[in-house]
Design an enzyme around this catalytic site. Structure first.
Site, PDB file in Angstrom:
ATOM      1  N   GLU A  63      -6.250  11.458   2.303  1.00 26.17           N
ATOM      2  CA  GLU A  63      -4.818  11.682   2.047  1.00 26.17           C
ATOM      3  C   GLU A  63      -3.996  11.425   3.323  1.00 26.17           C
ATOM      4  O   GLU A  63      -2.918  10.837   3.268  1.00 26.17           O
ATOM      5  CB  GLU A  63      -4.602  13.116   1.523  1.00 26.17           C
ATOM      6  CG  GLU A  63      -3.171  13.578   1.378  1.00 26.17           C
ATOM      7  CD  GLU A  63      -2.317  12.767   0.396  1.00 26.17           C
ATOM      8  OE1 GLU A  63      -2.838  11.858  -0.257  1.00 26.17           O
ATOM      9  OE2 GLU A  63      -1.113  13.050   0.337  1.00 26.17           O
ATOM     10  N   HIS A  80     -22.652   4.049   9.966  1.00 26.54           N
ATOM     11  CA  HIS A  80     -23.114   3.056   8.995  1.00 26.54           C
ATOM     12  C   HIS A  80     -22.156   1.871   8.900  1.00 26.54           C
ATOM     13  O   HIS A  80     -22.218   1.106   7.939  1.00 26.54           O
ATOM     14  CB  HIS A  80     -23.301   3.707   7.625  1.00 26.54           C
ATOM     15  CG  HIS A  80     -24.331   4.795   7.627  1.00 26.54           C
ATOM     16  ND1 HIS A  80     -25.676   4.551   7.811  1.00 26.54           N
ATOM     17  CD2 HIS A  80     -24.202   6.139   7.539  1.00 26.54           C
ATOM     18  CE1 HIS A  80     -26.345   5.701   7.801  1.00 26.54           C
ATOM     19  NE2 HIS A  80     -25.457   6.681   7.648  1.00 26.54           N
ATOM     20  N   GLU A 137       1.364   4.410   3.884  1.00 26.17           N
ATOM     21  CA  GLU A 137       2.468   4.137   2.966  1.00 26.17           C
ATOM     22  C   GLU A 137       3.845   4.271   3.609  1.00 26.17           C
ATOM     23  O   GLU A 137       4.758   3.566   3.209  1.00 26.17           O
ATOM     24  CB  GLU A 137       2.354   4.922   1.647  1.00 26.17           C
ATOM     25  CG  GLU A 137       2.698   6.384   1.656  1.00 26.17           C
ATOM     26  CD  GLU A 137       2.566   7.033   0.262  1.00 26.17           C
ATOM     27  OE1 GLU A 137       2.146   8.185   0.219  1.00 26.17           O
ATOM     28  OE2 GLU A 137       2.898   6.405  -0.758  1.00 26.17           O
ATOM     29  N   LYS A 185       8.277   5.695  -6.757  1.00 23.96           N
ATOM     30  CA  LYS A 185       7.886   7.095  -6.924  1.00 23.96           C
ATOM     31  C   LYS A 185       7.131   7.304  -8.222  1.00 23.96           C
ATOM     32  O   LYS A 185       6.108   7.961  -8.266  1.00 23.96           O
ATOM     33  CB  LYS A 185       9.143   7.975  -6.889  1.00 23.96           C
ATOM     34  CG  LYS A 185       8.850   9.465  -7.000  1.00 23.96           C
ATOM     35  CD  LYS A 185       8.161   9.979  -5.766  1.00 23.96           C
ATOM     36  CE  LYS A 185       7.759  11.421  -5.865  1.00 23.96           C
ATOM     37  NZ  LYS A 185       6.761  11.752  -4.814  1.00 23.96           N
ATOM     38  N   CYS A 230      11.276   0.936 -12.016  1.00 25.03           N
ATOM     39  CA  CYS A 230      12.569   0.654 -12.654  1.00 25.03           C
ATOM     40  C   CYS A 230      13.178   1.898 -13.304  1.00 25.03           C
ATOM     41  O   CYS A 230      12.469   2.696 -13.905  1.00 25.03           O
ATOM     42  CB  CYS A 230      12.408  -0.388 -13.739  1.00 25.03           C
ATOM     43  SG  CYS A 230      11.692  -1.917 -13.160  1.00 25.03           S
ATOM     44  N   ASN A 239      12.310  -1.633 -18.319  1.00 24.19           N
ATOM     45  CA  ASN A 239      11.293  -1.086 -17.418  1.00 24.19           C
ATOM     46  C   ASN A 239       9.948  -1.329 -18.094  1.00 24.19           C
ATOM     47  O   ASN A 239       9.767  -0.949 -19.244  1.00 24.19           O
ATOM     48  CB  ASN A 239      11.552   0.420 -17.234  1.00 24.19           C
ATOM     49  CG  ASN A 239      10.413   1.132 -16.519  1.00 24.19           C
ATOM     50  OD1 ASN A 239       9.561   0.492 -15.904  1.00 24.19           O
ATOM     51  ND2 ASN A 239      10.409   2.454 -16.595  1.00 24.19           N
ATOM     52  N   GLY A 240       9.014  -1.994 -17.385  1.00 22.27           N
ATOM     53  CA  GLY A 240       7.703  -2.246 -17.984  1.00 22.27           C
ATOM     54  C   GLY A 240       7.262  -3.677 -17.725  1.00 22.27           C
ATOM     55  O   GLY A 240       7.858  -4.385 -16.913  1.00 22.27           O
ATOM     56  N   LYS A 279      -1.018   8.683   3.595  1.00 18.65           N
ATOM     57  CA  LYS A 279       0.344   9.021   4.025  1.00 18.65           C
ATOM     58  C   LYS A 279       0.789   8.086   5.143  1.00 18.65           C
ATOM     59  O   LYS A 279       1.888   7.561   5.123  1.00 18.65           O
ATOM     60  CB  LYS A 279       0.442  10.471   4.534  1.00 18.65           C
ATOM     61  CG  LYS A 279       0.361  11.562   3.526  1.00 18.65           C
ATOM     62  CD  LYS A 279       1.597  11.727   2.657  1.00 18.65           C
ATOM     63  CE  LYS A 279       1.504  10.883   1.424  1.00 18.65           C
ATOM     64  NZ  LYS A 279       0.924  11.458   0.241  1.00 18.65           N
ATOM     65  N   ARG A 306      12.898   6.811  -7.438  1.00 19.45           N
ATOM     66  CA  ARG A 306      11.740   6.191  -8.088  1.00 19.45           C
ATOM     67  C   ARG A 306      11.293   4.922  -7.362  1.00 19.45           C
ATOM     68  O   ARG A 306      10.188   4.447  -7.580  1.00 19.45           O
ATOM     69  CB  ARG A 306      12.095   5.820  -9.539  1.00 19.45           C
ATOM     70  CG  ARG A 306      12.395   7.007 -10.414  1.00 19.45           C
ATOM     71  CD  ARG A 306      13.087   6.571 -11.683  1.00 19.45           C
ATOM     72  NE  ARG A 306      12.172   5.915 -12.612  1.00 19.45           N
ATOM     73  CZ  ARG A 306      11.561   6.535 -13.608  1.00 19.45           C
ATOM     74  NH1 ARG A 306      11.739   7.819 -13.787  1.00 19.45           N
ATOM     75  NH2 ARG A 306      10.770   5.882 -14.424  1.00 19.45           N
TER      76      ARG A 306
HETATM   77  C1  AGP Z   1       1.627   9.411  -2.997  1.00 19.22           C
HETATM   78  O1  AGP Z   1       2.133   9.548  -1.709  1.00 19.22           O
HETATM   79  C2  AGP Z   1       1.865   8.146  -3.631  1.00 19.22           C
HETATM   80  N1  AGP Z   1       3.217   7.755  -3.594  1.00 19.22           N
HETATM   81  C3  AGP Z   1       1.116   7.830  -4.911  1.00 19.22           C
HETATM   82  O2  AGP Z   1      -0.196   7.623  -4.529  1.00 19.22           O
HETATM   83  C4  AGP Z   1       1.149   8.836  -6.095  1.00 19.22           C
HETATM   84  O3  AGP Z   1       0.456   9.985  -5.758  1.00 19.22           O
HETATM   85  C5  AGP Z   1       0.523   8.158  -7.333  1.00 19.22           C
HETATM   86  O4  AGP Z   1       1.308   7.068  -7.692  1.00 19.22           O
HETATM   87  C6  AGP Z   1       0.360   9.090  -8.502  1.00 19.22           C
HETATM   88  O5  AGP Z   1       1.582   9.594  -8.947  1.00 19.22           O
HETATM   89  P1  AGP Z   1       1.653  10.831  -9.932  1.00 19.22           P
HETATM   90  O6  AGP Z   1       1.113  12.012  -9.202  1.00 19.22           O
HETATM   91  O7  AGP Z   1       3.108  10.973 -10.251  1.00 19.22           O
HETATM   92  O8  AGP Z   1       0.832  10.494 -11.130  1.00 19.22           O
END
Ligand code: AGP
Length: 605
Positions: free
Chosen positions: A478, A501, A485, A600, A2, A99-100, A482, A27
Site C-alpha cells: 500500500e 531472490h 500514484e 477516483k 466520467c 460514462n462507460g 500511494k 472522480r
Molecule cells: C487507491 O489509492 C486507488 N486510487 C485505487 O487503487 C482504489 O483503491 C481502487 O480503484 C478501488 O476503488 P474502490 O475501493 O472504490 O473499489
C-alpha cells in the site's frame, strides 16, 4: 471516472450543471463540457482544462437554458482534446454524454457510416449519439430504449433532443446513474453528491433501466420495457465533505481525519456480534467454512491484510483475489464461502463484475465492506458493513483504507468468537485496543514533521523499494502504491524475505529502501533482511516500533513509531507511508488530489 449531470427545470440550469461537475471533479477527469437546449437548438461549451475554466467559458458565451446535460470525461477512446469532449452531437439534433465503454463501437460505426453518418470524434460515444438519431421517430425515450439494445459494454448516458425541449432521457448498464427528484424539476447524475445542493430524494437506476425526466414526471422502464417502480430514497446531503478547511489538499485532510473516521466506524461495535453485519448475518456466518475476498487497488490490500487476521484469529481459510482477474478466470466455487467484496466507492466496475460472477457461480453468502451506503455493491450483497470514513475526495485512498481494516478486523474477531477462538477476555482486549486506536493514530500523525524532512530526499529519487513481512507486507504494498500514484516515482514492495531472490540486485545508494518494522515475531528476521541491504550500500528508511531498538546509524534512518500495537499494528504503520507519499508529491509539485491518468471511481473495466 466520467461524471454525468443532467436537468430539466423551469429555471436556468447551467449553474446547477456546473456545480454538479465541480462536485464530480474528485472522480478524476481530463476534459469537461455542458450543453443546453436554447432557442430550439443544442448549444455547448467544452474545455480540456478544469471545470472552473468551463464556467468562465459558459459565462462569456451567455450559455443558459432550462434543459441541459454536462460531463467530466476520463478518456478511454480518443485523446483528451476538445473535439472528443462530451456532450457529443448528432447532426445538431441529439446531444449526449456517456460514462462507460461501448465494446462493439467499431461495427456500429461502420453500419452508421453506411447510412451516411459522419464521425468527427475518436470516441466510442459518438456511435450512441448517431444511433439514437438514426432510430428517433418523435419519441426520445423510445429511441433510447431501442438504441441501447444494440450496445455491448457498459454505459450510463444522458441525452437531449432539440424537438423535446423539456426532456432529458437517461439509461444505464454497468455504470452508475441516479435520478434526483425536485419540485417542478428533475435531475440525473452519476452520484448523489453531484446534486447535494438541489435535492435529497433519489432513485438509483438499475442495470438495463431507461428513464425519462420532464418537469413534473419521471418515468422508468426496466430492461424488458416494463414500467419499473423504483424506490425513492432520501440521502442526506454531505456538501460539507467537499470543503478543504485549513488543509492544502484533500488527501492531507483525509489522512488527518483518520482518528475520527475510525472512531465513527467502531462506534457501533460495543461487542463482537454478528448483527454488526446485518440482522441475518448470524445465520449466514453459521453456514460458512471459508472466506473469498474480492477487491481492487487499495481495497485489495486491505483484503490481503485481512487474510492474516481471518486465518490467525478465526482460523478460517481465506483467499484474496484481484477482482479484475477473478471475474475472468476459471475458479472452483465453494458455495460455503463467505464472499467479501471491499470497495470505498461501491461502484468499481471490476469489483461489481467479480461479485456478479461469484453469484453466477452459486455463491449466496455475500458481504460488502463499503463506504457508500447507496452504492451498487451494497445493494447487490446480502450483508453489509458500512465504514464511516465520510466522503473521500482525494484519488489516493487513505481513510477509506484504514476504516476498511477496522471493519475487516471486526469481522475476523466476530467470526473468531462464533467459531470459539475468541473468549470474553480476548473480546474485551480487542474492543479496548480498537477504542484506543484513534489516540494511537494521533500519536503517529504527530510524526509528520520528521516525515516532511525525509520527503525532500525522496522527491529527488526515481525508484523506491518498500519492505514488510507478514501482516505488514500488504502495508508495504500500500505504501508503494500511494507513492507511485501521487508522486509518479516508481515504487515496488516485496516481502523482505524475498529480497535475496531477485530485487537485491537493484539495491544501490540511489534507491531508498523503506522498511515497515513493527516489533512482532518476525522482527529479528527483518533485521537480518535490513543487514542484507546495508551490506550492499543501500539506504534504509525505517518506520520502527519504539520497542524494536532499531536506531539511526550510517545508511540507516529511523522514525520511531509508538510501541507495538499487536494485531492492529498495520493500521498504525500505514499512516506514515501515506504521509511520506503525500509530502514527497508536494515537493515534486504534482496534482496530489487528482493525479494524472487516474480516477477516483473506476466505473469502466
Ligand atoms: C487507491 O489509492 C486507488 N486510487 C485505487 O487503487 C482504489 O483503491 C481502487 O480503484 C478501488 O476503488 P474502490 O475501493 O472504490 O473499489
Amino acid at each position: 471516472m466520467c461524471g454525468i449531470v443532467g436537468a430539466a427545470a423551469q429555471r436556468d440550469i447551467v449553474p446547477i450543471l456546473i456545480e454538479g461537475l465541480r462536485r464530480l471533479e474528485y472522480r478524476g477527469y481530463d476534459s469537461c463540457g455542458v450543453a443546453v437546449l436554447a432557442d430550439g437548438e443544442p448549444r455547448r461549451a467544452r474545455s480540456v482544462a478544469r471545470v472552473a475554466d468551463l464556467d468562465v467559458q459558459v459565462r462569456k458565451a451567455h450559455l443558459d437554458g432550462v434543459t441541459g446535460i454536462a460531463h467530466t470525461r476520463w478518456a478511454t477512446h480518443g485523446a483528451p482534446v476538445t473535439h472528443n469532449a462530451h456532450p457529443i452531437f448528432s447532426r445538431g439534433t441529439v446531444a449526449l454524454v456517456h460514462n462507460g465503454i461501448i465494446e462493439n463501437f467499431v461495427s456500429l460505426r461502420d453500419t452508421l457510416r453506411g447510412k451516411g453518418y459522419e464521425f468527427v470524434t475518436q470516441t466510442d460515444t459518438e456511435v450512441i449519439t448517431h444511433l439514437i438519431h438514426s432510430v428517433y421517430q418523435g419519441d426520445l425515450f423510445a429511441a433510447v430504449r431501442k438504441a441501447v439494445q444494440q450496445l455491448h459494454g457498459a454505459y450510463a448516458i444522458a441525452v437531449m433532443h432539440k424537438d423535446q425541449p423539456h426532456t432529458v432521457v437517461g439509461a444505464r448498464r454497468g455504470s452508475p446513474l441516479v435520478v434526483g427528484l425536485g419540485k417542478g424539476e428533475n435531475f440525473l447524475a452519476s452520484d448523489t453528491l453531484a446534486l447535494a445542493n438541489s435535492t435529497d430524494r433519489f432513485i438509483f437506476l438499475e442495470d438495463g433501466d431507461v428513464c425519462e425526466l420532464t418537469l413534473e414526471r419521471v418515468r422508468i422502464a426496466d430492461r424488458d420495457g416494463h414500467d419499473a417502480g423504483r424506490e425513492v430514497r432520501t440521502v442526506a446531503a454531505c456538501g460539507c465533505a467537499v470543503e478543504l478547511g485549513p488543509y492544502r489538499h484533500f488527501m492531507q485532510k483525509e489522512i488527518f481525519e483518520q482518528p475520527c473516521a475510525i472512531r465513527d466506524t467502531i462506534a457501533k461495535a460495543g461487542s463482537l456480534d454478528s448483527p454488526l453485519f446485518d440482522k441475518v448475518a448470524g445465520k449466514v456466518f453459521s453456514k460458512i467454512d471459508s472466506v473469498l475476498i474480492l477487491a481492487c487497488g487499495t481495497s485489495y490490500y486491505s483484503g490481503l491484510t485481512a487474510k492474516y487476521w481471518f486465518e490467525s484469529i478465526a482460523k478460517i481459510p481465506t483467499q484474496v483475489e484481484v477482482a479484475s482477474e477473478y471475474r475472468y478466470r476459471d475458479s472452483v466455487p465453494n458455495p460455503r464461502s463467505l464472499v467479501v467484496v471491499i470497495s470505498q466507492s461501491g461502484e468499481t466496475a471490476d469489483t461489481l463484475a467479480a461479485l456478479e460472477h461469484a453469484q453466477s457461480l452459486g455463491h449466496k453468502h455475500t458481504l460488502a465492506i463499503c463506504n457508500v451506503a447507496a452504492s451498487a455493491i451494497v445493494r447487490l450483497t446480502k450483508l453489509a458493513f458500512l465504514t464511516e470514513a465520510g466522503r473521500e475526495i482525494g484519488v489516493a485512498s487513505t481513510k477509506a483504507f484504514t476504516t476498511q481494516l477496522v471493519a475487516l478486523f471486526l469481522l475476523a474477531a466476530t467470526l473468531g468468537k462464533l467459531r470459539g477462538y475468541v473468549d470474553s477476555t480476548l473480546e474485551a482486549t480487542y474492543i479496548r485496543q480498537l477504542q484506543d486506536l484513534p489516540a494511537a493514530l494521533s500519536a503517529v500523525l504527530a510524526l509528520e514533521p520528521q516525515i516532511i524532512a525525509w520527503a525532500g530526499e525522496f522527491a529527488r529519487k526515481e525508484n523506491v523499494l518498500f519492505l514488510g513481512r507478514g501482516l505488514h507486507y500488504p502495508i508495504a504494498l500500500e505504501g508503494a502504491l500511494k507513492l507511485k500514484e501521487i508522486s509518479y516515482i516508481h515504487a515496488e514492495a516485496y516481502p523482505a524475505g524475498e529480497l535475496k531472490h531477485g530485487p537485491l540486485a537493484l539495491v544501490t545508494g540511489a534507491m531508498p529502501v523503506v522498511t515497515v518494522a513493527p516489533n512482532d515475531r518476525l522482527i529479528e528476521k527483518l533485521k537480518s533482511n535490513m543487514q542484507e541491504v546495508r551490506a550492499r550500500g543501500g539506504e534504509l528508511y525505517v518506520f520502527a516500533d519504539a520497542d524494536t531498538r532499531i536506531v539511526n546509524d550510517e545508511g540507516l534512518h529511523v522514525i520511531r513509531m509508538p510501541e507495538n500495537y499487536g494485531l492492529l499494528s498495520p493500521i498504525l504503520h500505514v499512516v506514515p507511508l501515506q504521509l511520506l507519499a503525500y509530502h514527497t508529491a508536494c515537493v515534486r509539485g504534482t496534482d496530489v488530489d487528482k493525479p494524472r491518468n487516474l480516477a477516483k471511481s473506476v466505473t469502466v473495466e
